[in-house]
Design an enzyme around this catalytic site. Structure first.
Site, mmCIF file in Angstrom:
data_model
loop_
_atom_site.group_PDB
_atom_site.id
_atom_site.type_symbol
_atom_site.label_atom_id
_atom_site.label_comp_id
_atom_site.label_asym_id
_atom_site.label_seq_id
_atom_site.Cartn_x
_atom_site.Cartn_y
_atom_site.Cartn_z
ATOM 1 N N ALA A 40 -27.610 -4.741 5.572
ATOM 2 C CA ALA A 40 -29.141 -4.835 5.666
ATOM 3 C C ALA A 40 -29.682 -5.370 4.737
ATOM 4 O O ALA A 40 -29.487 -5.201 3.710
ATOM 5 C CB ALA A 40 -29.549 -3.100 6.288
ATOM 6 N N GLY A 73 -24.233 -3.240 7.093
ATOM 7 C CA GLY A 73 -24.580 -3.305 8.183
ATOM 8 C C GLY A 73 -23.561 -4.663 8.776
ATOM 9 O O GLY A 73 -23.715 -4.830 9.785
ATOM 10 N N GLU A 129 -20.380 -3.092 9.808
ATOM 11 C CA GLU A 129 -20.884 -2.655 11.135
ATOM 12 C C GLU A 129 -21.103 -3.509 12.313
ATOM 13 O O GLU A 129 -20.565 -3.337 13.379
ATOM 14 C CB GLU A 129 -22.089 -1.655 10.971
ATOM 15 C CG GLU A 129 -21.843 -0.382 9.969
ATOM 16 C CD GLU A 129 -23.041 0.148 9.503
ATOM 17 O OE1 GLU A 129 -23.859 -0.280 8.879
ATOM 18 O OE2 GLU A 129 -23.329 1.370 9.495
ATOM 19 N N GLU A 163 -23.282 1.726 1.007
ATOM 20 C CA GLU A 163 -24.479 2.426 1.274
ATOM 21 C C GLU A 163 -24.703 3.491 0.189
ATOM 22 O O GLU A 163 -25.891 3.851 -0.408
ATOM 23 C CB GLU A 163 -24.886 3.516 2.639
ATOM 24 C CG GLU A 163 -25.020 2.026 3.672
ATOM 25 C CD GLU A 163 -23.885 1.524 4.473
ATOM 26 O OE1 GLU A 163 -22.719 1.648 3.842
ATOM 27 O OE2 GLU A 163 -24.017 0.757 5.400
HETATM 28 C C1 HXC Z 1 -30.697 -8.254 0.405
HETATM 29 C C2 HXC Z 1 -29.060 -9.446 -0.562
HETATM 30 C C3 HXC Z 1 -28.354 -8.451 -0.165
HETATM 31 C C4 HXC Z 1 -28.659 -7.386 0.625
HETATM 32 C C5 HXC Z 1 -27.121 -9.885 -1.205
HETATM 33 N N1 HXC Z 1 -28.543 -10.200 -1.285
HETATM 34 N N2 HXC Z 1 -26.950 -8.843 -0.403
HETATM 35 N N3 HXC Z 1 -30.522 -9.085 -0.078
HETATM 36 N N4 HXC Z 1 -30.058 -7.224 1.005
HETATM 37 N N5 HXC Z 1 -28.017 -6.551 1.410
HETATM 38 C C6 HXC Z 1 -28.932 -11.261 -1.895
HETATM 39 C C7 HXC Z 1 -29.064 -11.113 -3.655
HETATM 40 O O1 HXC Z 1 -30.342 -10.144 -3.843
HETATM 41 C C8 HXC Z 1 -29.389 -12.404 -4.081
HETATM 42 O O2 HXC Z 1 -30.523 -12.957 -3.969
HETATM 43 C C9 HXC Z 1 -28.430 -13.234 -3.262
HETATM 44 O O3 HXC Z 1 -28.227 -12.638 -1.873
HETATM 45 C C10 HXC Z 1 -26.952 -13.771 -3.490
HETATM 46 O O4 HXC Z 1 -26.321 -12.495 -4.091
HETATM 47 P P1 HXC Z 1 -25.820 -12.149 -5.344
HETATM 48 O O5 HXC Z 1 -25.860 -10.570 -5.652
HETATM 49 O O6 HXC Z 1 -26.346 -12.838 -6.611
HETATM 50 O O7 HXC Z 1 -24.392 -12.508 -5.123
HETATM 51 P P2 HXC Z 1 -22.914 -12.038 -5.827
HETATM 52 O O8 HXC Z 1 -23.051 -11.821 -7.453
HETATM 53 O O9 HXC Z 1 -21.805 -12.942 -5.475
HETATM 54 O O10 HXC Z 1 -22.657 -10.591 -5.141
HETATM 55 C C11 HXC Z 1 -22.334 -10.587 -3.860
HETATM 56 C C12 HXC Z 1 -22.451 -8.887 -3.356
HETATM 57 C C13 HXC Z 1 -23.924 -8.409 -3.741
HETATM 58 C C14 HXC Z 1 -21.515 -8.233 -4.117
HETATM 59 C C15 HXC Z 1 -22.269 -8.946 -1.902
HETATM 60 O O11 HXC Z 1 -24.884 -9.326 -3.493
HETATM 61 C C16 HXC Z 1 -24.010 -7.170 -3.211
HETATM 62 O O12 HXC Z 1 -23.561 -6.188 -3.622
HETATM 63 N N6 HXC Z 1 -25.059 -7.037 -2.221
HETATM 64 C C17 HXC Z 1 -25.402 -5.515 -1.617
HETATM 65 C C18 HXC Z 1 -24.410 -5.240 -0.695
HETATM 66 C C19 HXC Z 1 -24.781 -4.068 -0.011
HETATM 67 O O13 HXC Z 1 -25.031 -2.958 -0.679
HETATM 68 N N7 HXC Z 1 -25.058 -3.972 1.281
HETATM 69 C C20 HXC Z 1 -25.317 -2.728 1.883
HETATM 70 C C21 HXC Z 1 -26.850 -2.653 2.262
HETATM 71 S S1 HXC Z 1 -26.934 -1.123 3.076
HETATM 72 P P3 HXC Z 1 -31.325 -13.600 -5.293
HETATM 73 O O14 HXC Z 1 -32.748 -13.854 -4.571
HETATM 74 O O15 HXC Z 1 -31.299 -12.609 -6.271
HETATM 75 O O16 HXC Z 1 -30.536 -14.997 -5.336
HETATM 76 C C22 HXC Z 1 -26.947 -1.437 4.725
HETATM 77 C C23 HXC Z 1 -26.944 -0.370 5.552
HETATM 78 C C24 HXC Z 1 -28.142 -0.047 5.719
HETATM 79 O O17 HXC Z 1 -26.335 -2.449 5.132
HETATM 80 C C25 HXC Z 1 -28.318 1.384 6.528
HETATM 81 C C26 HXC Z 1 -29.227 2.310 5.966
HETATM 82 C C27 HXC Z 1 -30.668 2.152 6.796
#
Ligand code: HXC
Length: 262
Positions: free
Chosen positions: A68, A113, A116, A136
């Site tokens: 998400a 997400g 999921e 999460e």
């Molecule tokens: C918003 C995101 C994102 C996310 C990545 N980006 N994941 N933006 N939401 N979930 C964005 C980063 O901010 C970054 O933007 C760009 O994508 C590239 O990501 P990087 O982090 O620079 O890439 P990298 O170093 O290769 O790392 C990849 C990654 C990392 C390991 C996947 O991005 C990461 O940990 N992302 C978050 C993953 C996460 O926690 N997902 C779960 C979310 S919660 P910029 O602008 O800086 O270039 C969920 C459930 C929600 O999904 C349910 C509760 C309501």
């Protein structure tokens, strides 16, 4: 017309197969409101398109879907969070409930997400570059697009709890070993493999595949005896179809079956 209005997704049709590509690579295809809305419109459209027999979902760039969109959730309270979860769950239920096979061709990060979303598809094929996880708890949140429920049903509660409690990311091989994915292939072969598998599926009697999907999806939430009743019901529907007459007659005549989806 629909395809022209999409910003974060791309839709292409290859014969009877629709390929949806998650297409916001600068954010690793993270799901924001716009993307959820687009997916909803795409699946509404696919539901009613009789000539579409199967769907493949994949992602552009390094991400399948990295979750998400975290920037959007920051600041949500209980009510907004619940509404958000409800919105995504409704969409993922619609994908899971589509009466046509759906394959996730997971090219890269399938986190939160994204994992999921892949689990709401019927079958997951992963590139060797795919990464799965439910991170999460790193954010102080819990999986709520179906993760606590679908992951445990797919891999069992023990492994699901480990993945969710530790937020550990797993690679494609491990995902295959625990039963989260069906098959692992080279990155460049991913889409062809998904299309080949879907091509095989849609060459069978589409109605039979549909009834089997309904029986499995509904049955998993029933006890065995009720599930077996449901199985008899869908079997009766299948026996009554033209395609069952054709499929059995073709076998006996030693010729290929020609299914009409009737
Ligand atoms: C918003 C995101 C994102 C996310 C990545 N980006 N994941 N933006 N939401 N979930 C964005 C980063 O901010 C970054 O933007 C760009 O994508 C590239 O990501 P990087 O982090 O620079 O890439 P990298 O170093 O290769 O790392 C990849 C990654 C990392 C390991 C996947 O991005 C990461 O940990 N992302 C978050 C993953 C996460 O926690 N997902 C779960 C979310 S919660 P910029 O602008 O800086 O270039 C969920 C459930 C929600 O999904 C349910 C509760 C309501």
């Amino acid at each position: 017309k629909l395809a022209e209005s999409l910003e974060n997704t791309k839709v292409e049709q290859d014969g009877a197969i629709v390929v949806i590509t998650m297409n916001r690579p600068k954010a690793l295809n993270a799901l924001n409101d716009q993307t959820l809305g687009e997916l909803d419109r795409i699946f509404s459209c696919i539901e009613t398109e009789a000539e579409v027999l199967g769907v493949i979902i994949t992602g552009e760039g390094k991400g399948f879907v990295a979750g998400a969109d975290i920037s959007q959730m920051n600041g949500y309270g209980a009510e907004e969070g619940r509404n958000y979860a409800n919105r995504a769950q409704t969409l993922f239920n619609k994908i899971e409930g589509l009466e046509k096979p759906v394959i996730a061709a997971v090219n890269g990060y399938a986190l939160g997400g994204g994992c999921e979303l892949s689990m709401s598809c019927d079958i997951r094929i992963a590139s060797e570059k795919a990464v799965f996880g439910q991170p999460e708890v790193n954010l102080g949140l819990v999986p709520c697009f179906g993760g606590t429920q679908r992951l445990s049903r797919l891999v069992g509660t023990g492994i699901a709890k480990e993945m969710i409690f530790t937020a550990r990311q797993i690679k494609a091989d491990e995902a295959k070993a625990i039963g989260l994915v069906n098959k692992v292939v080279a990155p460049e072969a991913l889409l062809d493999e998904a299309k080949a598998m879907m091509g095989g599926i849609i060459s069978k009697a589409p109605m039979a595949v549909r009834y089997a999907k309904v029986a499995i999806n509904k049955g998993v939430n029933m006890d065995l005896m009720n599930g077996l009743e449901l199985e008899k019901d869908v079997a009766a529907l299948a026996f009554a179809s033209e395609d069952a007459k054709e499929g059995t007659a073709a076998f006996l005549a030693k010729r290929p079956a020609v299914f009409q989806n009737k």
